[in-house]
Design an enzyme around this catalytic site. Structure first.
Site, PDB file in Angstrom:
ATOM      1  N   HIS A  58      85.225  27.092   1.524  1.00 43.98           N
ATOM      2  CA  HIS A  58      85.274  28.409   0.867  1.00 43.98           C
ATOM      3  C   HIS A  58      84.522  28.332  -0.465  1.00 43.98           C
ATOM      4  O   HIS A  58      84.540  27.306  -1.138  1.00 43.98           O
ATOM      5  CB  HIS A  58      86.736  28.816   0.640  1.00 43.98           C
ATOM      6  CG  HIS A  58      86.867  30.232   0.206  1.00 43.98           C
ATOM      7  ND1 HIS A  58      86.670  30.617  -1.108  1.00 43.98           N
ATOM      8  CD2 HIS A  58      87.137  31.360   0.902  1.00 43.98           C
ATOM      9  CE1 HIS A  58      86.831  31.929  -1.185  1.00 43.98           C
ATOM     10  NE2 HIS A  58      87.114  32.403   0.017  1.00 43.98           N
ATOM     11  N   GLU A 101      85.215  29.346  -3.295  1.00 40.22           N
ATOM     12  CA  GLU A 101      86.037  28.948  -4.448  1.00 40.22           C
ATOM     13  C   GLU A 101      86.213  27.434  -4.496  1.00 40.22           C
ATOM     14  O   GLU A 101      86.305  26.854  -5.578  1.00 40.22           O
ATOM     15  CB  GLU A 101      87.383  29.700  -4.405  1.00 40.22           C
ATOM     16  CG  GLU A 101      87.171  31.177  -4.751  1.00 40.22           C
ATOM     17  CD  GLU A 101      88.161  32.135  -4.113  1.00 40.22           C
ATOM     18  OE1 GLU A 101      89.186  31.696  -3.572  1.00 40.22           O
ATOM     19  OE2 GLU A 101      87.880  33.359  -4.155  1.00 40.22           O
ATOM     20  N   ASN A 142      92.993  35.377   4.223  1.00 43.15           N
ATOM     21  CA  ASN A 142      93.038  34.226   3.319  1.00 43.15           C
ATOM     22  C   ASN A 142      93.879  34.605   2.109  1.00 43.15           C
ATOM     23  O   ASN A 142      93.446  35.410   1.289  1.00 43.15           O
ATOM     24  CB  ASN A 142      91.603  33.859   2.902  1.00 43.15           C
ATOM     25  CG  ASN A 142      91.572  32.746   1.867  1.00 43.15           C
ATOM     26  OD1 ASN A 142      92.597  32.122   1.581  1.00 43.15           O
ATOM     27  ND2 ASN A 142      90.387  32.508   1.312  1.00 43.15           N
ATOM     28  N   SER A 199      85.597  41.499  -0.120  1.00 47.93           N
ATOM     29  CA  SER A 199      86.118  42.847  -0.387  1.00 47.93           C
ATOM     30  C   SER A 199      86.217  43.719   0.866  1.00 47.93           C
ATOM     31  O   SER A 199      85.919  44.913   0.813  1.00 47.93           O
ATOM     32  CB  SER A 199      85.273  43.540  -1.471  1.00 47.93           C
ATOM     33  OG  SER A 199      85.311  42.800  -2.676  1.00 47.93           O
ATOM     34  N   LYS A 227      94.733  32.711  -0.299  1.00 50.03           N
ATOM     35  CA  LYS A 227      94.349  31.951  -1.508  1.00 50.03           C
ATOM     36  C   LYS A 227      95.615  31.392  -2.184  1.00 50.03           C
ATOM     37  O   LYS A 227      96.538  30.990  -1.487  1.00 50.03           O
ATOM     38  CB  LYS A 227      93.510  32.839  -2.437  1.00 50.03           C
ATOM     39  CG  LYS A 227      92.330  33.482  -1.673  1.00 50.03           C
ATOM     40  CD  LYS A 227      91.298  34.114  -2.548  1.00 50.03           C
ATOM     41  CE  LYS A 227      90.187  34.690  -1.668  1.00 50.03           C
ATOM     42  NZ  LYS A 227      89.074  35.237  -2.455  1.00 50.03           N
ATOM     43  N   GLY A 281      86.250  39.315  -4.233  1.00 44.10           N
ATOM     44  CA  GLY A 281      87.178  39.680  -5.297  1.00 44.10           C
ATOM     45  C   GLY A 281      86.567  40.585  -6.355  1.00 44.10           C
ATOM     46  O   GLY A 281      87.144  40.779  -7.421  1.00 44.10           O
ATOM     47  N   GLU A 329      80.337  34.778   3.519  1.00 46.45           N
ATOM     48  CA  GLU A 329      81.010  35.378   2.372  1.00 46.45           C
ATOM     49  C   GLU A 329      80.064  35.353   1.177  1.00 46.45           C
ATOM     50  O   GLU A 329      80.017  34.357   0.438  1.00 46.45           O
ATOM     51  CB  GLU A 329      82.285  34.597   2.044  1.00 46.45           C
ATOM     52  CG  GLU A 329      83.312  34.629   3.154  1.00 46.45           C
ATOM     53  CD  GLU A 329      84.732  34.467   2.624  1.00 46.45           C
ATOM     54  OE1 GLU A 329      85.549  35.327   2.914  1.00 46.45           O
ATOM     55  OE2 GLU A 329      84.993  33.503   1.888  1.00 46.45           O
TER      56      GLU A 329
HETATM   57  P1  13P Z   1      88.356  39.409  -1.117  1.00 51.49           P
HETATM   58  O1  13P Z   1      88.609  40.113   0.198  1.00 51.49           O
HETATM   59  O2  13P Z   1      89.534  39.470  -2.045  1.00 51.49           O
HETATM   60  O3  13P Z   1      87.070  39.810  -1.743  1.00 51.49           O
HETATM   61  O4  13P Z   1      88.220  37.843  -0.756  1.00 51.49           O
HETATM   62  C1  13P Z   1      87.321  37.466   0.239  1.00 51.49           C
HETATM   63  C2  13P Z   1      87.527  36.024   0.524  1.00 51.49           C
HETATM   64  O5  13P Z   1      87.210  35.161  -0.270  1.00 51.49           O
HETATM   65  C3  13P Z   1      88.164  35.661   1.803  1.00 51.49           C
HETATM   66  O6  13P Z   1      88.094  34.290   2.034  1.00 51.49           O
END
Ligand code: 13P
Length: 220
Positions: A76, A78, A6, A178, A8, A148, A142
């Protein structure tokens, strides 16, 4: 074993640097076509439930399919945290996308406060009860506190959550939060961890490739 990256709201690596990789990439909308043309299995990061309409800033499943996109992330954390996504809109998006012929990776997971209050299972139950099994539906666990932050769920925490999720809805479950080349093996070795949804480490072609190779080695 499914490994998805992803990107983002980052431009991401050159798609050609990932050629030949057995993985899914989820680039920003403007990079979808380049990824499709490089031969990558390409998913969007979001999709609306209607085929078209007055929904400024949204994109529809037929529009994604038209340029060769295979699927989409939905829900997601976010999107849930910053853009008002709810369990109900997640359900609409998942149903709409699957109905239109896209594959879907639907994301679930608890926040740190919810975990500390012992609410993890309640949250997962609430997020999952709006969804139904479908052959093209994959879930991603997740935990928000691991996204992150450099904090990763231990393989045991991931395994426990994945087993619980599968007891509610029969679908493959990817772990996200992560995931890095040096912790992928422990997570992907768990029996109910069916792959990874990788954020930051998918922006670097070499580290994403290393995670994909780990996954392939564990379950080939
Ligand atoms: P990170 O791997 O940067 O923690 O992000 C995970 C994520 O949100 C994947 O969709």
């Amino acid at each position: 074993m499914i490994i998805a990256g992803n990107w983002k709201m980052f431009r991401g690596p050159d798609p050609h640097a990932l050629a030949g990789l057995d993985a899914i990439v989820c680039p920003p909308f403007t990079r979808l076509r380049a990824c499709v043309e490089a031969g990558l299995t390409t998913y969007a990061q979001n999709v609306h439930w209607e085929p078209e309409g007055a929904y400024t800033g949204e994109i529809s499943a037929p529009m994604l399919l038209e340029i060769g996109v295979t699927g989409s992330l939905v829900g997601h954390s976010e999107r849930r945290q910053y853009f008002g996504e709810t369990d109900q809109t997640v359900a609409l998006r998942v149903r709409g996308a699957l109905g239109a012929g896209l594959r879907v990776i639907a994301c679930v997971g608890e926040t740190q406060a919810e975990r500390e209050r012992g609410e993890t299972e309640d949250v997962l139950r609430r997020q999952l009860e709006v969804l139904e099994p479908h052959p093209d539906l994959v879930l991603a666990y997740e935990p928000v506190w691991a996204i992150g932050t450099g904090l990763t769920a231990t393989p045991e925490i991931a395994q426990e959550a994945h087993a619980f999720i599968k007891s509610l809805l029969d679908a493959p479950v990817l772990y996200g939060g992560s995931v890095k080349p040096d912790n992928a093996e422990g997570l992907l070795s768990q029996p109910d961890v069916d792959g990874a949804l990788v954020g930051g480490a998918s922006l670097d072609a070499e580290s994403f490739r290393a995670i994909c190779e780990t996954g392939a080695r564990i379950r080939s």
